[in-house]
Write an enzyme that holds these catalytic residues in place. Structure first.
Site, PDB file in Angstrom:
ATOM      1  N   SER A   1      34.723  41.997  34.819  1.00 49.26           N
ATOM      2  CA  SER A   1      36.130  42.142  34.428  1.00 49.26           C
ATOM      3  C   SER A   1      36.945  41.120  35.213  1.00 49.26           C
ATOM      4  O   SER A   1      36.705  40.911  36.402  1.00 49.26           O
ATOM      5  CB  SER A   1      36.637  43.545  34.758  1.00 49.26           C
ATOM      6  OG  SER A   1      38.064  43.563  34.677  1.00 49.26           O
TER       7      SER A   1
ATOM      8  N   HIS B   1      40.432  42.563  40.160  1.00 49.04           N
ATOM      9  CA  HIS B   1      39.011  42.248  40.345  1.00 49.04           C
ATOM     10  C   HIS B   1      38.814  40.978  41.173  1.00 49.04           C
ATOM     11  O   HIS B   1      39.776  40.329  41.558  1.00 49.04           O
ATOM     12  CB  HIS B   1      38.339  42.172  38.973  1.00 49.04           C
ATOM     13  CG  HIS B   1      38.350  43.508  38.292  1.00 49.04           C
ATOM     14  ND1 HIS B   1      37.257  44.333  38.231  1.00 49.04           N
ATOM     15  CD2 HIS B   1      39.359  44.185  37.698  1.00 49.04           C
ATOM     16  CE1 HIS B   1      37.588  45.462  37.611  1.00 49.04           C
ATOM     17  NE2 HIS B   1      38.859  45.401  37.272  1.00 49.04           N
TER      18      HIS B   1
HETATM   19  C1  LIG Z   1      33.371  49.569  36.844  1.00 51.30           C
HETATM   20  C2  LIG Z   1      34.331  49.087  35.808  1.00 51.30           C
HETATM   21  N1  LIG Z   1      33.889  48.788  34.587  1.00 51.30           N
HETATM   22  C3  LIG Z   1      34.712  48.349  33.622  1.00 51.30           C
HETATM   23  C4  LIG Z   1      36.053  48.186  33.847  1.00 51.30           C
HETATM   24  C5  LIG Z   1      36.954  47.724  32.748  1.00 51.30           C
HETATM   25  O1  LIG Z   1      37.485  46.450  32.943  1.00 51.30           O
HETATM   26  P1  LIG Z   1      38.828  46.009  32.173  1.00 51.30           P
HETATM   27  O2  LIG Z   1      39.965  46.658  32.863  1.00 51.30           O
HETATM   28  O3  LIG Z   1      38.852  44.533  32.291  1.00 51.30           O
HETATM   29  O4  LIG Z   1      38.689  46.467  30.767  1.00 51.30           O
HETATM   30  C6  LIG Z   1      36.573  48.492  35.108  1.00 51.30           C
HETATM   31  C7  LIG Z   1      38.024  48.319  35.367  1.00 51.30           C
HETATM   32  O5  LIG Z   1      38.515  48.266  36.442  1.00 51.30           O
HETATM   33  C8  LIG Z   1      35.692  48.961  36.111  1.00 51.30           C
HETATM   34  O6  LIG Z   1      36.153  49.279  37.342  1.00 51.30           O
END
Ligand SMILES: Cc1ncc(COP(=O)(O)O)c(C=O)c1O
Length: 496
Positions: free
Chosen positions: A251, A256
């Site tokens: 992400s 991040h």
């Molecule tokens: C472990 C994990 N997977 C997936 C995501 C999803 O990412 P996005 O916010 O870019 O959709 C997050 C979001 O913080 C996450 O912490």
């Protein structure tokens, strides 16, 4: 009359000048320390950290006005794949989309039948985590099987893997490296190899973390080399998380490890055909793999005969999957390329910030249980002590997680509220025990067989009821970290 190139250069020069003036607070930690007033300045738990490089890249790419994924995207995909040492990285518009695309790729009818995930098949995951790691499984009609979390690492209790396995039904393990703490890749990969399962690593919170495994154990899993740039040490194979399984996700949302505003990536670790399937799901489900702006990459655009379409039907409009359109914009990739150059420094800053908080709060074990990297058994100011598996983790922490002890004179909610009142950003560990979220409570009513759990999940409940995390991101200065420590220490002593 200036030429277009001269005009562009002037715009970019002014852009840098402007950004250097107005975005000073977004520069990496130490540089904005002098602007911090304890108690007055908000300390976010995470945020964008950038310089005029990113702003110039965004404006430059916007002036070029390619807009959709194009030259910057292509370059970023190559640079990310080369940093990680994977076959391919595909850009998508979020980490959630990355999880959707990665999972969908494993449902492709082009896979051998025994490897294809079908509705009704099971995918092993973990209860406390982020919802969109699990959503694609349920949305497709496959069955997530929830293992419990180890509250100390935040990761899955891998001794439950065999209990979670259903012969003939289990097809994959899909879970995240929690808060930048790699899960037990040794145990998980050995389990996956034994039962011929896919491993999807949700690496959204863990870009730049590494996992080390004794060489012989890694070789038995078919893993023989370090990630690029990591020197050999003669005893261990050390690789980035997100490069051990079959496919992994990133992400690039602002909290991040690197950001492009919105964005994500799917990494194809070692099996190139997965790239074609993932790309198809990302790009409308099409069979054609032309980059945007290209028309006949396969050199047989009007020669295919697929499905029940007439021979010669335009390959650009042939669909082999039920896909989506999940591409980001090219200016996002331009920003990401600048961020990638800073990733190594970001990763180090997160480690240093975690250590700073850990050392500052070390004598508060009366109130808190502290997190541990997977395979660590303890922490001292000299470093971690380790279990006897020989495996090691090197965490680039997404956050600093503490669990408020049940006997403490305050709860994690009270602590969170207090930190909020002191302008100190904090978060609970995402969805806590996901099965207690309204969406899963409803799902159980609507479709009781939509998921399975392994036991009562007390570890996930403990995380939900006790855990809170603070920021470790590279925008934190030493003064901010010191203030966070002081506020927590004062609070503990005031509540005694
Ligand atoms: C472990 C994990 N997977 C997936 C995501 C999803 O990412 P996005 O916010 O870019 O959709 C997050 C979001 O913080 C996450 O912490």
């Amino acid at each position: 009359m200036p030429t277009p190139a001269e005009l562009k250069a002037e715009i970019l020069r002014l852009t840098r000048e402007y950004s250097a003036m107005v975005h000073r607070a977004n520069r990496p930690g130490a540089e904005n320390a002098n602007e911090f007033t304890p108690g007055k300045t908000t300390i976010p738990y995470a945020g964008r950290v950038f310089t005029e490089d990113e702003v110039e890249a965004a404006v430059g790419s916007t002036l070029d006005f390619w807009l959709t994924l194009g030259p910057e995207g292509e370059a970023f995909e190559k640079e990310l794949a080369s940093y990680l040492g994977v076959k391919h990285s595909l850009l998508v518009n979020s980490g959630s989309s990355a999880n959707l695309v990665a999972f969908s790729a494993l449902t492709s009818h082009k896979l051998p039948p025994h490897k294809r995930i079908l509705p009704g098949d099971e995918v092993i995951t973990v209860a406390a985590g982020f919802p969109t790691t699990v959503a694609p499984i349920v949305q497709y009609g496959a069955i997530p099987v929830f293992m419990d979390n180890d509250p100390a690492t935040g990761n899955a209790q891998v001794d439950q893997l065999e209990r979670a396995y259903s012969p003939g039904k289990t097809k994959a393990v899909m879970m995240a490296h929690t808060l930048g703490n790699p899960f037990d890749l040794g145990a998980v990969l050995e389990f996956c190899r034994k039962h011929d399962l896919w491993l999807i690593e949700d690496n959204c919170d863990a870009l730049g973390c590494t996992y080390s495994m004794p060489i012989e154990r890694a070789k038995a899993l078919g893993i023989t080399s370090n990630s690029p740039g990591i020197p050999e040490n003669g005893t261990h194979i050390t690789r980035y998380t997100g490069t051990w399984g079959d496919i992994s996700t990133q992400s690039f949302y602002p909290p991040h490890h690197l950001t492009m505003g919105e964005g994500g990536a799917v990494n194809i670790v070692s099996r190139p055909p997965l790239k074609t399937y993932a790309e198809s799901f990302r790009d409308w489900g099409r069979d054609c793999w032309c980059a945007s702006g290209k028309d006949n990459t396969c050199n047989k655009r009007f020669d295919w005969q697929l499905g029940e379409l007439p021979k010669g039907y335009d390959h650009k409009y042939i669909y082999s999957h039920l896909g989506y359109n999940l591409k980001p914009l090219d200016p996002q990739a331009a920003i990401g390329r600048q961020q990638l150059k800073k990733l190594a420094a970001f990763v180090e800053a997160r480690k240093t910030n975690w250590e700073h908080l850990r050392a500052g709060l070390a004598d508060l074990s009366e109130f808190f249980d502290f997190s541990l990297p997977t395979h660590a058994t303890g922490w001292t100011s000299q470093g971690f002590t380790w279990d006897n598996t020989g495996c090691r983790t090197d965490c680039s922490w997404f956050g600093f997680m503490i669990r408020v002890k049940p006997g403490a004179p305050f709860t994690h909610t009270e602590l969170g509220r207090h930190l909020d009142s002191q302008k100190i950003g904090n978060r609970m560990l995402f969805g806590g025990n996901l099965l207690r979220q309204p969406v899963f409570v409803q799902l159980k009513k609507d479709r009781p067989s939509a998921f399975r759990t392994i036991g009562e999940l007390p570890g996930a409940d403990q995380i939900m009821n006790q855990a809170i995390f603070l920021g470790t991101y590279p925008g934190l200065s030493k003064a901010m970290l010191d203030h966070m420590v002081k506020v927590i220490r004062d609070y503990c002593h005031s509540r005694k």
